[in-house]
Design a protein around this motif. Structure first.
Motif, PDB file in Angstrom:
ATOM      1  N   MET A   1       0.844  -1.191  -0.030  1.00 47.66           N
ATOM      2  CA  MET A   1      -0.042   0.036  -0.035  1.00 47.66           C
ATOM      3  C   MET A   1       0.783   1.168   0.095  1.00 47.66           C
ATOM      4  SD  MET A   1      -2.950  -1.221   2.614  1.00 47.66           S
ATOM      5  CE  MET A   1      -3.979   0.601   2.386  1.00 47.66           C
ATOM      6  N   HIS A   2       0.420   2.334  -0.605  1.00 41.34           N
ATOM      7  CA  HIS A   2       1.084   3.515  -0.627  1.00 41.34           C
ATOM      8  C   HIS A   2       0.212   4.598  -0.392  1.00 41.34           C
ATOM      9  CE1 HIS A   2       4.452   1.790  -2.780  1.00 41.34           C
ATOM     10  NE2 HIS A   2       3.397   0.860  -3.491  1.00 41.34           N
ATOM     11  N   LEU A   3       0.602   5.703   0.438  1.00 47.99           N
ATOM     12  CA  LEU A   3      -0.112   7.084   0.347  1.00 47.99           C
ATOM     13  C   LEU A   3       0.812   8.085  -0.055  1.00 47.99           C
ATOM     14  CD1 LEU A   3      -2.176   8.919   1.697  1.00 47.99           C
ATOM     15  CD2 LEU A   3      -0.907   8.981   3.853  1.00 47.99           C
ATOM     16  N   ILE A   4       0.199   8.705  -1.170  1.00 47.65           N
ATOM     17  CA  ILE A   4       0.975   9.986  -1.832  1.00 47.65           C
ATOM     18  C   ILE A   4       0.091  11.287  -1.714  1.00 47.65           C
ATOM     19  CG2 ILE A   4       1.893  10.654  -3.904  1.00 47.65           C
ATOM     20  CD1 ILE A   4       2.311   7.602  -4.932  1.00 47.65           C
ATOM     21  N   GLN A  15       5.524  13.176  -7.179  1.00 49.42           N
ATOM     22  CA  GLN A  15       5.702  11.989  -6.232  1.00 49.42           C
ATOM     23  C   GLN A  15       5.304  10.795  -6.682  1.00 49.42           C
ATOM     24  OE1 GLN A  15       4.877  12.712  -1.898  1.00 49.42           O
ATOM     25  NE2 GLN A  15       3.723  14.493  -2.678  1.00 49.42           N
ATOM     26  N   ALA A  16       4.167  10.715  -7.408  1.00 47.14           N
ATOM     27  CA  ALA A  16       3.625   9.180  -7.959  1.00 47.14           C
ATOM     28  C   ALA A  16       4.622   8.781  -9.171  1.00 47.14           C
ATOM     29  CB  ALA A  16       2.363   9.673  -8.670  1.00 47.14           C
ATOM     30  N   THR A  19       7.523   7.275  -7.101  1.00 47.50           N
ATOM     31  CA  THR A  19       7.333   6.053  -6.539  1.00 47.50           C
ATOM     32  C   THR A  19       7.183   4.900  -7.601  1.00 47.50           C
ATOM     33  OG1 THR A  19       6.162   7.271  -4.724  1.00 47.50           O
ATOM     34  CG2 THR A  19       5.460   4.979  -4.944  1.00 47.50           C
ATOM     35  N   LYS A  23       9.582   1.896  -7.046  1.00 49.64           N
ATOM     36  CA  LYS A  23       9.135   0.740  -6.582  1.00 49.64           C
ATOM     37  C   LYS A  23       7.941  -0.226  -7.394  1.00 49.64           C
ATOM     38  CE  LYS A  23       9.537   3.129  -1.961  1.00 49.64           C
ATOM     39  NZ  LYS A  23       8.774   3.668  -0.761  1.00 49.64           N
ATOM     40  N   ILE A  37       2.142   0.341  -9.368  1.00 49.10           N
ATOM     41  CA  ILE A  37       2.271  -0.077  -7.782  1.00 49.10           C
ATOM     42  C   ILE A  37       0.628  -0.124  -7.658  1.00 49.10           C
ATOM     43  CG2 ILE A  37       4.213   1.273  -7.424  1.00 49.10           C
ATOM     44  CD1 ILE A  37       2.373   3.855  -6.853  1.00 49.10           C
ATOM     45  N   ASP A  39      -2.457  -0.474  -4.621  1.00 50.06           N
ATOM     46  CA  ASP A  39      -3.399   0.095  -3.676  1.00 50.06           C
ATOM     47  C   ASP A  39      -2.683   1.229  -2.937  1.00 50.06           C
ATOM     48  OD1 ASP A  39      -5.438  -2.059  -3.216  1.00 50.06           O
ATOM     49  OD2 ASP A  39      -3.897  -3.321  -2.373  1.00 50.06           O
ATOM     50  N   VAL A  40      -3.063   2.271  -4.206  1.00 49.78           N
ATOM     51  CA  VAL A  40      -2.519   3.583  -3.893  1.00 49.78           C
ATOM     52  C   VAL A  40      -3.611   4.434  -3.380  1.00 49.78           C
ATOM     53  CG1 VAL A  40      -0.805   5.354  -4.552  1.00 49.78           C
ATOM     54  CG2 VAL A  40      -0.909   3.081  -5.618  1.00 49.78           C
ATOM     55  N   HIS A 223      -8.464   6.458  -4.619  1.00 45.30           N
ATOM     56  CA  HIS A 223      -7.633   5.299  -4.351  1.00 45.30           C
ATOM     57  C   HIS A 223      -7.976   4.435  -5.539  1.00 45.30           C
ATOM     58  CE1 HIS A 223      -6.345   2.044  -1.553  1.00 45.30           C
ATOM     59  NE2 HIS A 223      -6.852   1.178  -2.367  1.00 45.30           N
TER      60      HIS A 223
END
Length: 362
Positions: A1-4, A15-16, A19, A23, A37, A39-40, A223
């Motif tokens: 999971m990621h939070l941006i 930032q996206a 990432t 990653k 990526i 579940d962001v 999301h």
């Protein structure tokens, strides 16, 4: 999971890119190789700062505005309006005439948006029931698509965004969260989607604020189960990251000029009128309509629907699209768009745009 998270769309997208490149997981897809990526949650803490500008990233601010008007008008037809701004639009059409997954008709289906405003009034500011559906199993399931377009067809335009939740976080933060199954960080989830949905977010906030003056404009979130970067557009992300320091300066600029529209029950006819007048300017053989009539007619529509022109970002948006149409029709409008009262976050994408072929005042 990621939070941006960031205060502007530009900061979040930058930032996206970072990432995903660092990653992400690489795999093939029906559109070629892509890096994903999973579940962001993306978050823009100031939804008014929806104007993407990053060095190296090619983005047409005028097309973003125009497509958002088309969505808010509840349209699904491609010609003449949408294709004027998005020539590639027919590539995503199953019948060559419409987008089967167009969001506008789904927003207004069963009067969903107006009912959300009514729900906040009747079920308190803190209702947990304010959800607007985009996905429609009767249109989007495989059997429904085959029934419309033939056996074996999977459909070119299944909606990536599935639904929208409006809610108040804490005591007074009006938030919007969009649920998205899959999103391309260049053309969708990092471009038109945050623009059009933060636009809707602010219009909905304006309506709720009429009943609850204490409410504040809170974050816009989306999301995404699979956020990805395709190989064919990877160069834009790479160039933006190469210029990371310079882009970091631009991406923190914020906008606080409000967006003001008509009452919720007039959203569809208001934007339909704007799109109709602009469509006439696109199609007409009379240059005088484009040159002398279009802007006054658009202004009259604002007055007719009791929408202010002064101090309203929506009027600036409208003028920008009108001037863009005129420039592509090789007509020059007499009065440049005055951007002097707008924030730098709005000004910069317009001033720097390679798509702008008309004069502005700054």
């Amino acid at each position: 999971m990621h939070l941006i998270s960031g205060s502007t769309v530009s900061n979040v997208v930058l930032q996206a890119f970072d990432t995903i490149v660092k990653k992400g997981h690489y795999r093939s897809s029906r559109n070629g190789g892509c890096t994903s990526i999973f579940d962001v949650t993306f978050e823009v803490t100031n939804p008014r700062s929806r104007h993407l500008y990053l060095l190296g990233r090619k983005s047409n601010i005028f097309a973003l505005i125009a497509e958002t008007f088309w969505v808010m008008a509840g349209e699904d037809k491609l010609y003449p309006y949408l294709t004027f701004f998005l020539p590639r639009a027919p590539q995503y059409s199953d019948d060559g005439e419409t987008w089967s997954g167009a969001y506008g008709p789904r927003f207004y289906n069963e009067n969903q948006l107006a009912s959300m405003v009514d729900l906040f009034k009747r079920d308190t500011l803190y209702t947990r029931r304010a959800y607007t559906a985009i996905h429609d199993m009767y249109r989007d399931s495989t059997w429904a698509i085959e029934d419309r377009f033939g056996a074996g067809e999977l459909g070119k335009d299944r909606p990536c965004n599935l639904g929208i939740n409006f809610y108040v976080e804490g005591n007074d933060q009006f938030c919007t969260k969009v649920i998205q199954r899959s999103g391309d960080i260049i053309f969708g989830t990092g471009s038109i989607n945050p623009f059009e949905f933060s636009f809707l977010h602010e219009l909905m906030y304006n309506e709720v604020k009429k009943s609850y003056p204490e409410v504040k404009l809170g974050p816009y979130r989306w999301h995404v189960t699979n956020a990805h970067l395709y190989d064919f557009s990877r160069a834009q992300a790479d160039e933006a990251l190469e210029k990371f320091e310079a882009n970091s300066i631009w991406s923190w600029l914020e906008n606080n000029i409000p967006l003001i529209g008509p009452d919720v029950d007039k959203w569809r006819p208001f934007f339909k009128d704007l799109v109709g007048q602009m469509s006439e300017a696109i199609e007409t053989d009379d240059p005088e309509y484009v040159c002398g009539t279009l802007i006054p007619h658009l202004g009259h529509t604002f007055v007719e629907y009791d929408v202010p022109l002064e101090g309203n970002l929506l009027w600036s948006y409208t003028q920008l699209v009108a001037h863009y149409i005129a420039s592509k029709r090789e007509v020059t409008l007499s009065n440049p768009v005055d951007l002097r009262k707008l924030s730098a976050e709005v000004q910069v994408p317009i001033i720097k745009s390679t798509f702008r072929k008309f004069d502005i005042l700054v």
